[in-house]
Write an enzyme that holds these catalytic residues in place. Structure first.
Site, mmCIF file in Angstrom:
data_model
loop_
_atom_site.group_PDB
_atom_site.id
_atom_site.type_symbol
_atom_site.label_atom_id
_atom_site.label_comp_id
_atom_site.label_asym_id
_atom_site.label_seq_id
_atom_site.Cartn_x
_atom_site.Cartn_y
_atom_site.Cartn_z
ATOM 1 N N GLU A 272 -10.958 -2.043 3.868
ATOM 2 C CA GLU A 272 -9.605 -1.594 4.169
ATOM 3 C C GLU A 272 -9.393 -0.241 3.498
ATOM 4 O O GLU A 272 -10.086 0.122 2.547
ATOM 5 C CB GLU A 272 -8.580 -2.564 3.582
ATOM 6 C CG GLU A 272 -8.703 -3.983 4.059
ATOM 7 C CD GLU A 272 -7.498 -4.803 3.615
ATOM 8 O OE1 GLU A 272 -6.720 -5.197 4.484
ATOM 9 O OE2 GLU A 272 -7.335 -5.027 2.407
ATOM 10 N N ASP B 172 0.780 -1.240 0.000
ATOM 11 C CA ASP B 172 0.000 0.000 0.000
ATOM 12 C C ASP B 172 0.815 1.294 0.000
ATOM 13 O O ASP B 172 1.801 1.402 0.723
ATOM 14 C CB ASP B 172 -0.879 0.087 1.262
ATOM 15 C CG ASP B 172 -1.705 -1.154 1.506
ATOM 16 O OD1 ASP B 172 -1.606 -2.100 0.734
ATOM 17 O OD2 ASP B 172 -2.445 -1.146 2.502
ATOM 18 N N TRP C 239 5.122 -10.706 0.840
ATOM 19 C CA TRP C 239 4.666 -9.887 1.947
ATOM 20 C C TRP C 239 5.245 -10.385 3.279
ATOM 21 O O TRP C 239 5.386 -11.584 3.490
ATOM 22 C CB TRP C 239 3.124 -9.909 2.020
ATOM 23 C CG TRP C 239 2.609 -9.046 3.124
ATOM 24 C CD1 TRP C 239 2.330 -7.719 3.071
ATOM 25 C CD2 TRP C 239 2.322 -9.458 4.464
ATOM 26 N NE1 TRP C 239 1.907 -7.277 4.305
ATOM 27 C CE2 TRP C 239 1.884 -8.319 5.172
ATOM 28 C CE3 TRP C 239 2.416 -10.677 5.151
ATOM 29 C CZ2 TRP C 239 1.528 -8.367 6.530
ATOM 30 C CZ3 TRP C 239 2.066 -10.727 6.492
ATOM 31 C CH2 TRP C 239 1.623 -9.579 7.164
#
Lengths: 650, 159
Positions: free
Chosen positions: A293, A115, A139
């Site tokens: 989110e 992000d 990740w």
């Protein structure tokens, strides 16, 4: 990425094998979480009976579930092997993988990024922070990477801004947003994953406001400033927004969450960013959309094409609520009205509310966890969005990196339709334009024409298309030409399925033999009225990107992306395509419909990369006027003292 | 005393039912139940605990397959190239997919766990196809694909 149909690459529609494969892994009902609280003997007995019944029925139920419906899973961005037998297990080598790295998109030097965080403009520099794994190309171990630029294009990497070093962010410094206070100072609110994996909100601020690079950040000693409130799951509380002012002079933020399967945005007011009053009501909620989110909330002008600071409200203003849907990994937005007095927002059209599958998207390709900021330097609102990979993790590990950020986009309300946003690559990207070539070509039905532009891996294309009027008239006069009842880029077979008035457009990242190509195209149908188009419109236009033949490799997701695009009376069809190695960003009708895709050719790389113009329509002759620019690299590199005061390196 | 006994029986029923209940929502109920019941942690795990057990099974299977691949190098030198690719793919499962999935599921951002879990199935499929129909690993590949699908379904329950 991923709409409901994105799991279905073109190849699998032709291949019964993959059909059965799909059935085995598509929609399943989401489970009922069974919380067995046992309080008394009575309850126990009741429970016993229930459980036996459930248990006995389980297998039958399972079978039902498999055939029942194709649920959520289909919408998810995912990595999978295509079942096209022509495609082989592809041995990626470093030559092919090196080509995939972009030249003018923001990406870290190596490893994983997700992000965008806390974008802002301060003392002559644009700041960009991002979720980053310093240790791997997948990740994990998330810190805040940091980079600065004078122009949002030529980035300089700086040291990490925030790392997990406190109990309240020990398991990750997650996504957050920046707010400018009235005195010009900056606060950053971010989500920390605590030592016990609870999601909390924390406050950080620059240690030295006289430093334009904002190198050092201090975490507020009283952190966390917000913990999950009663009724909210401890892992469902993340990604605070930029704050805006209430009419009472307080600051207000919203944070996405969920209650059962209803996506919600919690509201808090504060004066000092250290203590908060929670509202008992939500800014907004939409049933069956799951966890929200990265909620974003901002005003847009109904009449002007300039951006608005986040606190602006008034009669000429609409408000956007955007949320990133955890369940489908799609960023959905809706246009509506914000009521300051009770901190609620109401969509203009409830049928296309935030997160519903027919609702609006920033991008119909791969684009997630986006975030806007108000650029006070140039009076515009700018959108950042994370564009992940569509290849296998083995390839990501081998190439050593994963993910890019889209070219920042200015975002405004379409003042003509007032029904969609319009997004456009920031003006500064044009500073990378090198040589250009202009073309004017008439393309007959069923033709593919090479466009001689030299190397074709770094291009910016602006094009205008007109369909020969007599062809359109004939089609309207001919009742045997059916209305395409439910055309959809994603499910109607891609660029090879021919209709009366399309598809036509460009094949980008193609090789000489067209064994690999990514068509970006319009498909025009005899229209039904759409909720977005003018009522007088006789045509419906779709804007699509077909990645199903973009590579011979099979360990890559290759969907057909796209959507309806509003075309107003008198408008020509226009598209812009920005190509930068493994990323293709396409903007239809000035940015009313946008599509970002990741593609991984194996032949159409380096000198073999070509550009083609095609018209696959059956009946229509199309004229294309377009300009193609070679694009320079942005030479993104680590900051050094030499960079101070130097606006850019070109 | 009778009540206590009954309570214990109840608890056991409810425990096995947590597994049953969860596995019903996966594409392979029998595989799911057998994997979870075979693990001592299964009886007391919540949904993310069950997902973590299955990720562990992915790890065990990948390790086993990697051993098998190493053994085949000597026995089947003609398959050297495909085996080399498989070795790389299974190392990705062990070194990237599994740690990513464990961290993401533990930390409560299951969608990144889903990435790792799906990718394990993808890597196994790619390995398999490298043999062009003459794979000595077919049953191991199928097991990985099945566990990947089951695990993925459970990870999605966490979203």
């Amino acid at each position: 990425m991923a709409s409901t149909e994105s799991l279905l690459p073109l190849t699998s529609q032709q291949d019964p094998l993959s059909r059965s494969d799909l059935n085995s892994e598509t929609r399943r009902r989401r489970p009922i979480k069974l919380h067995l609280a046992v309080y008394s003997g009575f309850l126990l007995i009741a429970l016993y009976v229930t459980l036996i019944v459930t248990h006995d029925g389980s297998r039958v139920k399972n079978d039902e579930t498999t055939t029942e419906s194709r649920a959520y899973l289909a919408g998810v961005s995912e990595k999978r092997v295509s079942n096209d037998r022509e495609n082989e297990a592809f041995p990626w080598n470093n030559t092919i993988l090196s080509w995939q790295r972009t030249a003018f998109h923001f990406q870290p030097e190596k490893n994983w990024m997700n992000d965008p965080n806390g974008p802002l403009y301060y003392k002559g520099w644009y700041h960009f922070f991002y979720q980053y794994n310093p240790n791997a190309a997948v990740w994990g171990d998330i810190v805040w990477g940091h980079a600065v630029s004078k122009d949002l294009i030529h980035w300089l990497y700086l040291p990490f801004a925030l790392v997990p070093d406190q109990w309240y962010d020990a398991n990750g410094v997650w996504t957050g947003s920046a707010t400018f206070l009235d005195d010009g100072s900056i606060v950053m609110l971010y989500t920390g994953s605590t030592d016990k994996f609870v999601q909390v909100q924390n406050l950080a601020y620059p240690e030295d406001l006289s430093d334009p690079l904002l190198l050092k950040w201090t975490k507020y000693p009283g952190n966390p400033v917000l913990v999950p409130p009663p009724g909210i799951g401890e892992k469902d509380f993340r990604d605070p927004t930029t704050a805006w002012k209430t009419s009472a002079g307080k600051w207000r933020i919203t944070i996405g969450s969920k209650v059962n399967k209803t996506g919600i945005s919690l509201i808090y007011d504060t004066t000092d960013f250290k203590t908060y009053e929670k509202h008992d009501t939500w800014l907004h909620q939409v049933p069956n959309t799951g966890m929200w989110e990265c909620v974003d909330f901002y005003p847009v002008s109904k009449t002007k094409t300039k951006g608005l600071d986040t606190s602006v409200n008034g009669r000429d203003v609409k408000h956007i609520v955007k949320a990133s849907m955890d369940d489908t990994r799609i960023d959905h937005y809706a246009i509506g009205t914000y009521y300051d007095s009770n901190a609620t927002w109401v969509p203009d059209n409830p049928a296309i509310d935030v997160g519903v599958s027919t609702g609006l998207r920033y991008d119909y390709g791969k684009y997630y966890a986006s975030k806007t900021f108000y650029d006070q330097n140039k009076g515009r609102r700018i959108l950042w969005g994370w564009i992940g990979e569509s290849d296998s993790e083995a390839a990501d590990v081998q190439k050593g990196w994963s993910s890019v950020q889209g070219i920042p986009r200015t975002v405004v309300l379409d003042t003509k339709t007032k029904k969609t946003l319009v997004q456009w690559p920031i003006k500064e990207i044009e500073s990378l334009r090198l040589t250009s070539k202009k073309f004017h070509m008439k393309v007959e039905p069923g033709t593919v024409v090479p466009v001689e532009v030299g190397p074709a891996a770094q291009l910016d294309i602006e094009a205008e298309f007109t369909i020969k009027k007599s062809d359109v008239d004939i089609i309207f006069g001919d009742d045997s030409v059916d209305t395409d009842k439910e055309f959809s880029c994603e499910t109607s077979g891609g660029s090879t399925v021919r209709g009366a008035l399309g598809p036509f457009g460009f094949s980008v990242l193609a090789d000489q033999s067209l064994s690999e190509q990514t068509p970006v195209y319009f498909y025009v149908t005899k229209g039904k009225d759409s909720k977005l188009s003018g009522k007088d419109s006789k045509l419906s236009t779709f804007f699509c990107t077909d990645t199903s033949r973009s590579t011979k490799a099979n360990d890559v997701v290759k969907p057909v992306y796209g959507s309806f695009v509003p075309v107003l009376k008198g408008e020509k069809l226009t598209m812009r395509i920005i190509i930068d190695h493994s990323i293709v960003e396409a903007f239809g009708q000035g940015g009313r419909t946008c599509i970002s895709s990741r593609v991984y050719p194996t032949n159409a790389i380096y000198g073999a990369t070509k550009l083609y113009l095609f018209n696959n329509a059956i009946d229509a002759t199309v004229t294309a006027s377009f300009k193609v620019w070679q694009m320079n690299s942005a030479f993104i590199h680590p900051f050094s003292a030499d960079d101070l005061g130097v606006p850019s390196r070109t | 005393m009778k009540m206590v006994m009954m309570f214990m029986v109840m608890m056991m029923v409810s425990e096995s039912s947590m597994i049953d209940q969860t596995c019903k929502e996966t594409p392979d109920f029998n595989l799911c139940v057998s994997l979870l019941n075979s693990d001592p942690r299964g009886s007391s795990a919540d949904t993310s605990g069950l997902a973590l057990i299955l990720v562990d099974k992915i790890k065990v299977l990948a390790t086993k397959t990697l051993h098998e691949i190493n053994g085949l190098y000597k026995k089947r030198p003609e398959l050297k190239q495909a085996l080399g690719e498989c070795s790389r793919r299974y190392k990705t499962i062990l070194n990237a997919d599994v740690p990513e999935a464990i961290e993401a599921i533990s930390k409560g951002v299951p969608k990144f766990g889903e990435d790792g879990v799906i990718d394990a199935g993808v890597e196994a499929s790619v390995c398999e196809e490298g043999f062009k129909g003459k794979s000595p690993l077919t049953s191991l590949t199928k097991s990985m694909q099945k566990i990947s699908n089951v695990t993925r379904a459970i990870v999605r329950m966490l979203l």
